[in-house]
Design an enzyme around this catalytic site. Structure first.
Site, PDB file in Angstrom:
ATOM      1  N   ASP A  68       5.132   3.928   0.171  1.00  0.00           N
ATOM      2  CA  ASP A  68       4.026   3.605   1.060  1.00  0.00           C
ATOM      3  C   ASP A  68       3.875   2.088   1.029  1.00  0.00           C
ATOM      4  O   ASP A  68       3.427   1.513   0.044  1.00  0.00           O
ATOM      5  CB  ASP A  68       2.752   4.298   0.566  1.00  0.00           C
ATOM      6  CG  ASP A  68       1.517   3.939   1.398  1.00  0.00           C
ATOM      7  OD1 ASP A  68       1.630   3.112   2.319  1.00  0.00           O
ATOM      8  OD2 ASP A  68       0.436   4.494   1.097  1.00  0.00           O
ATOM      9  N   LYS A  73      -2.605  -3.181   8.992  1.00  0.00           N
ATOM     10  CA  LYS A  73      -2.766  -4.201   7.966  1.00  0.00           C
ATOM     11  C   LYS A  73      -1.837  -5.391   8.162  1.00  0.00           C
ATOM     12  O   LYS A  73      -2.198  -6.509   7.859  1.00  0.00           O
ATOM     13  CB  LYS A  73      -2.567  -3.593   6.569  1.00  0.00           C
ATOM     14  CG  LYS A  73      -3.625  -2.549   6.236  1.00  0.00           C
ATOM     15  CD  LYS A  73      -3.506  -2.074   4.809  1.00  0.00           C
ATOM     16  CE  LYS A  73      -4.497  -0.968   4.509  1.00  0.00           C
ATOM     17  NZ  LYS A  73      -5.893  -1.397   4.594  1.00  0.00           N
ATOM     18  N   TRP A 120      -4.768   5.463  -2.941  1.00  0.00           N
ATOM     19  CA  TRP A 120      -3.845   6.039  -1.962  1.00  0.00           C
ATOM     20  C   TRP A 120      -2.773   6.864  -2.650  1.00  0.00           C
ATOM     21  O   TRP A 120      -2.304   7.862  -2.096  1.00  0.00           O
ATOM     22  CB  TRP A 120      -3.254   4.926  -1.091  1.00  0.00           C
ATOM     23  CG  TRP A 120      -4.338   4.078  -0.502  1.00  0.00           C
ATOM     24  CD1 TRP A 120      -4.584   2.752  -0.740  1.00  0.00           C
ATOM     25  CD2 TRP A 120      -5.375   4.512   0.382  1.00  0.00           C
ATOM     26  NE1 TRP A 120      -5.697   2.344  -0.063  1.00  0.00           N
ATOM     27  CE2 TRP A 120      -6.208   3.400   0.636  1.00  0.00           C
ATOM     28  CE3 TRP A 120      -5.699   5.739   0.982  1.00  0.00           C
ATOM     29  CZ2 TRP A 120      -7.321   3.464   1.463  1.00  0.00           C
ATOM     30  CZ3 TRP A 120      -6.815   5.812   1.804  1.00  0.00           C
ATOM     31  CH2 TRP A 120      -7.613   4.690   2.036  1.00  0.00           C
TER      32      TRP A 120
END
Length: 354
Positions: A167, A191, A100
Site C-alpha cells: 500500500d 495524496k 491502515w
C-alpha cells in the site's frame, strides 16, 4: 491568498494541473464538450486513461516488465478487500505499522489465515519493525510503505520469496525504489497523484488466477485488466487529473527529480524540530517519513500562540490525526519548498518569542 496546504489528503496538487483541469471541466481541448460530460468510451477519454496507465508504468520503471496499471474505484480501502479476494488462498502475512495496516488485516481475515509477521502497535506505531522473519509459505506479504497518521516510512523493504504487496497510498512517486521488487502496488490518488475518486493499482500479471474461489467481476483484477480499466464507467475527472499530475512529474524529471526536492523539504523541517527546544518529533528518527512529519510542542501553553501564528501566515491542514495529536506537516510532491520554509520560520519565531 493561496494558503500553504499541509493537508494529509485530499491534498495539494500542482497549480498548473489545477488550472488545466478547471479549464477541461468547461471544455476539453477545444472539442465543444466538458470533460465530465463526454462518454467514457469516446476516443478523447480512451486516450486519457491509456496515457495515464502508460505514464504510471513509465514513471515506476515497469513498462514492458509484465505489469498492468489500473485505475479503479473504492479507494485504498477497497484494495484491502480486493487484494485478499484475488491472492489469498490459504495464508497471508502482514507487517502491522498503523491504522491502515490494521484495516487491511481485518479484511484479509475474511478469506483465510493471516499472520502478523511484525508489529509496532505496542509503541503506538512510532517506528517500523525490524529484524523479523517472513514465513516462506505465505500467499503474499503485505506492507504499508508510508504511515500518514504516525509519520513513519519503510526505508528498507524485506527480501522475500513470496509475492510482495504494498500500500503506497501516501508516498507513491515520491522516491526512487526498485519497484520491480513489488508484485502488486496500490495507492489512493488523493495524496500524491490526483483528487479523491480513483485508485492506482499496478499488478504483475503472473501472480493472478491462482486462487480457487470464484471472484465477482467487479473485484476481479483479471477482468479489469482484460477491459483496460474500463469494465465499468471509470471516474473520469479523477483519472484525468491523475494523468495531468503524472505528466507534470515526468516533465520535472520524474521520480529522481522530485525525490531531491522532497528530501530538502524533509531535512528542513526535521532539522528545525530537532534543534528547536519547543518541539519534539513523534516518530523515531530512523523511520521518519519524508511525506508526513509528525511533531508536538514541548509546552502545551504555547499551542494557542503557535496556532494563531500559523493561521496568520496562511498555513492550513497542520493538525495531527486525533489518534496521535500534535501536528502533522504533510509534504507531498506538489508542496513547494517555500511552504515548508514558511512553517519553519514560524517555529523559529516562536522560539525567539518564548
Amino acid at each position: 491568498m493561496k494558503k500553504h496546504n499541509f493537508s494529509a489528503g485530499p491534498c495539494i496538487l500542482p497549480q498548473q494541473v489545477m488550472q488545466k483541469a478547471s479549464e477541461a471541466v468547461i471544455e476539453l481541448d477545444g472539442i465543444g464538450l466538458s470533460l465530465i460530460e463526454i462518454s467514457h468510451r469516446s476516443k478523447e477519454f480512451v486516450s486519457i486513461i491509456e496515457n495515464a496507465r502508460a505514464l504510471a508504468l513509465e514513471l515506476l520503471g515497469l513498462q514492458d516488465k509484465g505489469y498492468s496499471a489500473l485505475f479503479l474505484q473504492g479507494g485504498a480501502s477497497m484494495q484491502f478487500l480486493h487484494v485478499a479476494y484475488n491472492l489469498l488462498e490459504t495464508k497471508a502475512g502482514y507487517i502491522n505499522t498503523g491504522t491502515w495496516s490494521l484495516k487491511s488485516i481485518k479484511e484479509a481475515r475474511l478469506f483465510g489465515e493471516v499472520v502478523e509477521v511484525a508489529s509496532s502497535q505496542e509503541q503506538n506505531f512510532n517506528h517500523i519493525p525490524k529484524n523479523y522473519t517472513v514465513p516462506g509459505d505465505l500467499d503474499f506479504l503485505h506492507v504499508t510503505s508510508n504511515n500518514t497518521i504516525y509519520g513513519t516510512q519503510i526505508k528498507d523493504f524485506p527480501e522475500v520469496n513470496v509475492p510482495l504487496v504494498c500500500d503506497m497510498s501516501s508516498d507513491i512517486f515520491s522516491r526512487q525504489l526498485d519497484f520491480s521488487k513489488f508484485d502488486l502496488i496500490y495507492a489512493g490518488a488523493q495524496k500524491n497523484m490526483g483528487p479523491a475518486g480513483t485508485t492506482l493499482v499496478v499488478i504483475k500479471d503472473e501472480i493472478l488466477g491462482k486462487v480457487s474461489r470464484k471472484i465477482p467481476s467487479m473485484l476481479n483484477y483479471q477482468v479489469h485488466i482484460a477491459k483496460d480499466s474500463m469494465f465499468n464507467t471509470p471516474p473520469v475527472f479523477a483519472v484525468y487529473v491523475s494523468m495531468l499530475t503524472l505528466q507534470w512529474l515526468k516533465d520535472l524529471g520524474g521520480i529522481a527529480a522530485i525525490e531531491e526536492v522532497n528530501e530538502k523539504k524533509a531535512n528542513l523541517i526535521y532539522s528545525e524540530i530537532d534543534l528547536n527546544p519547543l518541539f519534539h518529533g513523534i516518530a523515531n528518527k530512523e523511520d521518519r517519513s519524508i511525506m508526513n512529519a509528525t511533531f508536538n510542542l514541548t509546552d502545551d501553553t504555547l499551542k494557542e500562540t503557535f496556532d494563531t501564528m500559523c493561521k496568520d501566515a496562511g498555513i492550513s491542514g497542520l493538525n495531527g490525526h486525533r489518534s496521535v495529536g500534535g501536528y502533522r506537516a504533510s509534504m507531498y510532491n506538489a508542496l513547494p519548498l517555500e511552504s515548508v520554509g514558511v512553517l519553519v520560520d514560524i517555529m523559529s519565531e516562536l522560539e525567539r518569542k518564548a
